[in-house]
Enzyme design. Structure first.
Site, PDB file in Angstrom:
ATOM      1  N   ASP A   1       0.850  -1.206   0.000  1.00 53.96           N
ATOM      2  CA  ASP A   1       0.000   0.000   0.000  1.00 53.96           C
ATOM      3  C   ASP A   1       0.877   1.244   0.000  1.00 53.96           C
ATOM      4  OD1 ASP A   1       0.267  -1.278   2.902  1.00 53.96           O
ATOM      5  OD2 ASP A   1       0.417   0.880   3.105  1.00 53.96           O
TER       6      ASP A   1
ATOM      7  N   ASP B   1       1.277   4.506   2.056  1.00 57.86           N
ATOM      8  CA  ASP B   1       0.886   4.830   3.430  1.00 57.86           C
ATOM      9  C   ASP B   1      -0.005   6.090   3.460  1.00 57.86           C
ATOM     10  OD1 ASP B   1       1.009   3.948   6.110  1.00 57.86           O
ATOM     11  OD2 ASP B   1       2.483   5.493   6.584  1.00 57.86           O
TER      12      ASP B   1
HETATM   13  N1  LIG Z   1       1.245   1.193   5.762  1.00 62.32           N
HETATM   14  C1  LIG Z   1       1.782   0.316   6.603  1.00 62.32           C
HETATM   15  N2  LIG Z   1       2.248   0.731   7.805  1.00 62.32           N
HETATM   16  C2  LIG Z   1       2.820  -0.168   8.666  1.00 62.32           C
HETATM   17  N3  LIG Z   1       2.932  -1.464   8.417  1.00 62.32           N
HETATM   18  C3  LIG Z   1       2.485  -1.917   7.236  1.00 62.32           C
HETATM   19  N4  LIG Z   1       2.482  -3.149   6.716  1.00 62.32           N
HETATM   20  C4  LIG Z   1       1.917  -3.065   5.497  1.00 62.32           C
HETATM   21  N5  LIG Z   1       1.544  -1.797   5.217  1.00 62.32           N
HETATM   22  C5  LIG Z   1       1.892  -1.053   6.291  1.00 62.32           C
END
Ligand SMILES: Nc1ncnc2[nH]cnc12
Ligand SMILES: CSC[C@H]1O[C@H](OP(=O)(O)O)[C@H](O)[C@@H]1O
Length: 273
Positions: free
Chosen positions: A213, A215
């Site tokens: 993803d 963030d």
């Molecule tokens: N955005 C994210 N923040 C922290 N851990 C994750 N693991 C997968 N995506 C994450």
């Protein structure tokens, strides 16, 4: 089920992360107890391309351990007690840059610890042991992982900084933007203390980070969810599993990196397994 440290051994360890709960086909399951309690699960030991491999699912096979409760010390101690000296650590991570979108494989070369209160050492009493951690990952393992990924048709990201947050919640947009502004490129919840505990046992440790993803601070929208992480990881797991077998095959059988020597000359308060 084999108990403890009978005749079962392995040279390479794989710690599977979110969505990565099994790796080997023809396995012997081993229950290993350690001075630091039980690992996240029984350890599956088997063979990949003629190399002996031990696999432990970091969160347990039913994902019962959240990132801040994972028995990190027990997991690495158990692997070492089986003979493991090189550890591969696949992990689902968020990206802090639009240039590494979902599905990207990154092999970071740095980490920043943003966790709080996790036990991060084996050397708690009877001696002060300070390991070098300037370069937290095994240079040979990183090189092998990058080469294997390129050969398999990935376009892996070589380097970058993994910010390890305490979790279990995801970051706010402000936190996420702040991490990105520092130049950090990836965010996860399990890379610390796993990497430093591996270093304290003189193990080689190589992270293989699969971006699931962008963030919260990097894209518009509702922000990352657990479902999204599992969905994107699930879409990539078979490819990643195949890559892991390629990496296992290509790891050196003699370690010529600095990792085996990080404790040289130190008087340890514990006998390592
Ligand atoms: N955005 C994210 N923040 C922290 N851990 C994750 N693991 C997968 N995506 C994450
Ligand atoms: C399942 S969402 C967040 C969770 O996923 C990652 O786990 P892992 O590093 O073990 O693949 C992340 O670090 C969080 O623990």
């Amino acid at each position: 089920m084999t108990n403890a440290l009978s005749s079962v051994s392995a040279e390479i360890g794989v710690i599977g992360g979110s969505g990565f709960y099994s790796f080997l086909d023809d396995i012997e399951e081993v229950r290993v107890d350690t001075p630091f309690g039980e690992p996240s699960d029984t350890i599956a030991v088997g063979e990949v391309h003629g190399r002996r491999v031990a696999f432990v699912p970091r969160h347990g096979r039913d994902h019962r351990y959240p990132p801040h409760r994972i028995p990190y010390r027990a997991n690495l101690w158990a692997l070492r007690s089986l003979g493991v000296r090189q550890v591969l650590a696949p992990s689902a991570v968020g990206s802090l840059t639009t240039t590494h979108g979902p599905g990207t494989l990154a092999i970071p070369d740095q980490l920043v610890d943003r966790t709080t209160g996790r036990v991060q050492t084996y050397y708690d009493e009877n001696a002060a042991i300070h390991v070098s951690f300037a370069d937290p990952y095994c240079p040979a393992g990183r090189r092998v992982a990058l080469d294997a990924a390129r050969t398999a048709g990935w376009r892996p990201v070589d380097g970058g900084t993994l910010a390890v947050i305490e979790g279990p919640r995801f970051s706010t947009r402000a936190e996420s933007r702040w991490y990105a502004a520092q130049g950090w490129t990836l965010v996860g919840m399990t890379g610390h203390p796993e990497a430093v505990l591996a270093r304290e046992l003189a193990l080689c440790y190589t992270p293989l980070c699969l971006v699931t993803d962008l963030d919260a601070g990097i894209e518009e929208g509702a922000g990352v969810t657990m479902d999204e992480v599992f969905r994107v990881f699930g879409a990539n797991i078979e490819r990643l599993r195949t890559l892991m077998t390629d990496v296992v095959k290509a790891l050196p059988s003699q370690r010529e990196c600095f990792c085996p020597h990080v404790l040289d000359g130190m008087k340890l308060p514990l006998e390592l397994p």
